[in-house]
Design a protein around this motif. Sequence first.
Motif, short mmCIF file in Angstrom:
data_model
loop_
_atom_site.label_atom_id
_atom_site.label_comp_id
_atom_site.label_asym_id
_atom_site.label_seq_id
_atom_site.Cartn_x
_atom_site.Cartn_y
_atom_site.Cartn_z
N PHE A 50 -52.51 106.15 -51.67
CA PHE A 50 -53.87 106.65 -51.54
C PHE A 50 -54.12 107.31 -50.18
CE2 PHE A 50 -54.08 102.42 -53.77
CZ PHE A 50 -54.00 102.95 -55.05
N ASP A 51 -55.12 108.16 -50.18
CA ASP A 51 -55.68 108.69 -48.94
C ASP A 51 -57.18 108.48 -49.01
OD1 ASP A 51 -56.28 110.00 -46.59
OD2 ASP A 51 -56.12 112.00 -47.48
N MET A 52 -57.61 107.24 -48.91
CA MET A 52 -59.02 106.91 -49.08
C MET A 52 -59.89 107.54 -47.98
SD MET A 52 -58.89 102.88 -50.18
CE MET A 52 -60.57 102.84 -50.79
N ASP A 53 -59.35 107.59 -46.77
CA ASP A 53 -60.15 108.08 -45.65
C ASP A 53 -60.08 109.59 -45.48
OD1 ASP A 53 -57.57 108.17 -44.60
OD2 ASP A 53 -57.86 106.31 -43.49
N GLY A 54 -59.33 110.27 -46.35
CA GLY A 54 -59.35 111.72 -46.39
C GLY A 54 -58.78 112.43 -45.19
N ASP A 55 -57.80 111.82 -44.52
CA ASP A 55 -57.21 112.47 -43.34
C ASP A 55 -55.96 113.28 -43.69
OD1 ASP A 55 -55.36 110.50 -43.81
OD2 ASP A 55 -55.51 109.57 -41.83
N GLY A 56 -55.67 113.40 -44.99
CA GLY A 56 -54.52 114.18 -45.42
C GLY A 56 -53.22 113.44 -45.41
N LYS A 57 -53.24 112.13 -45.10
CA LYS A 57 -52.03 111.31 -45.06
C LYS A 57 -52.26 110.05 -45.89
CE LYS A 57 -52.29 111.26 -40.59
NZ LYS A 57 -52.04 110.99 -39.15
N ARG A 58 -51.21 109.62 -46.55
CA ARG A 58 -51.33 108.38 -47.32
C ARG A 58 -51.66 107.20 -46.39
NH1 ARG A 58 -46.95 108.19 -52.29
NH2 ARG A 58 -47.53 110.19 -53.22
N ASP A 59 -52.53 106.34 -46.87
CA ASP A 59 -52.96 105.20 -46.07
C ASP A 59 -51.82 104.20 -45.88
OD1 ASP A 59 -55.51 106.28 -45.99
OD2 ASP A 59 -56.16 105.21 -47.80
N PHE A 110 -71.35 110.02 -50.06
CA PHE A 110 -69.90 109.82 -50.19
C PHE A 110 -69.54 109.97 -51.66
CE2 PHE A 110 -65.88 107.80 -50.65
CZ PHE A 110 -65.23 108.00 -49.45
N ASP A 111 -68.64 110.87 -51.96
CA ASP A 111 -68.20 111.12 -53.33
C ASP A 111 -66.97 110.28 -53.63
OD1 ASP A 111 -67.44 112.06 -55.79
OD2 ASP A 111 -67.61 114.19 -55.27
N ALA A 308 -68.83 103.56 -43.08
CA ALA A 308 -70.18 103.09 -43.36
C ALA A 308 -70.78 103.82 -44.56
CB ALA A 308 -71.06 103.28 -42.12
N ALA A 309 -70.55 105.13 -44.66
CA ALA A 309 -71.08 105.90 -45.78
C ALA A 309 -70.46 105.43 -47.10
CB ALA A 309 -70.82 107.38 -45.56
N PHE A 310 -69.18 105.13 -47.06
CA PHE A 310 -68.49 104.61 -48.24
C PHE A 310 -69.12 103.30 -48.69
CE2 PHE A 310 -65.32 101.51 -49.69
CZ PHE A 310 -64.96 102.08 -50.91
N HIS A 311 -69.33 102.38 -47.76
CA HIS A 311 -69.88 101.08 -48.12
C HIS A 311 -71.33 101.20 -48.58
CE1 HIS A 311 -66.61 98.92 -45.59
NE2 HIS A 311 -66.28 98.99 -46.87
N HIS A 312 -72.08 102.13 -48.00
CA HIS A 312 -73.46 102.31 -48.44
C HIS A 312 -73.49 102.84 -49.88
CE1 HIS A 312 -77.75 102.70 -47.88
NE2 HIS A 312 -77.71 103.93 -48.36
#
Length: 708
Positions: A50-59, A110-111, A308-312
Amino acid sequence: MKDNSYSKVPVFENGLAQPVFPFTDGKTGENYDPATSDIVRYCVYVESDFDMDGDGKRDLIKTLVQVPRSAVEGNYKAASLFEARPYCAGVQEDGYDHMKEVAEKEYRKFDFNDLKKEVAPRVPTGEISAMDLALKSDPSDWYYKDKGSTDSMVYENLDNFNYYLVRGFAVITSAGLGALGSDGFNYVGSDYERDAFKAVVEWLHGDRVAYADRTGTIITKADWSNGNVAMTGRSYAGTMPFAVATTGVEGLKTIVPVAGISDWYSQQNMQGAQRYWPKEMLNSFLAYYCSSRYHDETLSEKQKDDIAAFHHELSLQQLKCGFDYDEEFWGSGNYRLHADRIKCSALIVQGLNDENVSTKQFDMMVKAFQKSGQTFKTILHQGPHITPTMPNKNYGILIDGKFYDDIVNEWISHYLYGVENGAESRPEVLVQTNYDQKKWETSDSWDTDYSMKLESAGTGTSVIDTDWKAAGISAENFDDVMGVKSTNMGQRYVTDPFEEAVTIQGTVRLNLRASLKDGDADADFHPENPNDADTLTMKLGSSKVSGRMDDVEIAVLLCDVCDEEFDSIQTVDPERNIIPVETVKEGGIINGGDLPAFNEAEFSTVHKKYRVITRAFADLCNPEAGYEPETAANSIELKKGEYHDYHVYLCATRYTIQPGHSLALVIATEDPVNCLIHKTYSIEIDNTSVNAIVPVTAETKDRTMTLK
């Protein structure tokens, strides 16, 4: 090694791995020398999909490895005991205050579809061996002050599994995504969370890449591993073994879940009603609590705002569900739906007085393993939310005269090292009796062939309401009042005293007809906030948010009652989470090797005229709701005077009623301990409809008991 008298390979005697390896503490800070430590310790960073945080690299998932030096030196291949525990990399102790701070805060949208974007794996540029990586390790990688807590250390559970290290097992610990040292977001009850821990199993089995540090360039293999993994832990850490087991991942040979969750919906709710502690009803609370990544000093403010946006957004999605089951929100955490994928065995451990993770969770886990066809056994004790050995509290209870860790040792020695010790032939059920904690009983099956019916002899109707003051009810005395008398808040139905002992085993089902008697539905029954929850959480039961009537709750208790006070083991705090213990033998729990012993303890007893055996919660707005959590998806709008049939499934139990004692079935409205939203309403019960089907272990002389 320091002492040549130690073995270089595991030794098994009487079916158990023996404490033949030396031990070096991992908390010794500057005194820890990786060149001489008998236990090799280092961290790896397992690459997820996954790349949940969207930085272009797998977590990457930070994972702590502890393994006897002899295995790393190549003298044998070690099996692994893996604890997946989101708390272990630090917690956010300010959870309640934080929820109030963010309740009215605006965040960027957050989408959640962004979580699904596929990213190519990293391309490694080199490789490092386990020993070379360990020689570069620093204890500050795994043991330092938790910045989110006032007095805790990160990986504070470092010593929990020392028993297994000196017996030749590797011990693996990870907090998963969203924790300090890892990437991504903590996403409670999701496929992302589950599959992150699955990835660690895959690395141990040799099927996945891990890196030496967070730059993600130099790979490292578990070259000391025999590929066989067991997962264990309590609570959240007892949940993840079952979650990962339902993926069918290769290498996971067995699990030992302790008070683990089978389904996140019914952990938080029950048959359309709230069942958990009020201020922790939103999954985003737990997600924030475990998000130690907030303390990663390399993160930009934007990256922290993204978390924070993800959790909200996670909060907003749950608010749409109210207290009802929603497949899109809750489906991923309903692990029991994937029983057909399970390919490992299980030793399932549960406290019968656990009011944190309800006993329904272990019951659903048992049913899932029955469907899977895999071997499983259960150990049921009389404690609350504990592990039978509590290293951090320096005590343990005996399990039928045996050390708990010796039982687990036997189990995992069989499944990870192939030791033929008969572990798989244990009885399906081993249970500590409620009437004598020194006595343990066995059963070949958790299911029973017999049942007893409790049937009301009452006529007419009973009305119960939510006026706490009139009932003299508070969070401190709810059980004390409900256990001994009827009030305006609760109606008791009581049997005559039993002439002989009867043992209940399984899930009791209450059947009744009831209707809304009174209440202002247009005003959401005038909601109040008795437990000072944040305003965001308080929106959970609001029709303005969910668009439907919600949370017209009943609480159901099954009690053991007697005219005379009797000894029983039960919780003593308002949150129903504490049963005190008494030391019966100092140093009585032997860990072996260089390790100190723990104290042998027993549970303290109380002396009352009642004891709550089991309880349940249900929403009258969900008449279709039954045992399975997904049946709570459909709610209705209650009309005054309109009756509906309800089937309320109490949490699973195993309890023996003694001669001279009676059973009391209590139907109440709100339980102040679990009450998020105090509402004003009343309920009318058709007394003639009240009955309960009680599973029992043997045929009883009187198959029907009258409730008066």
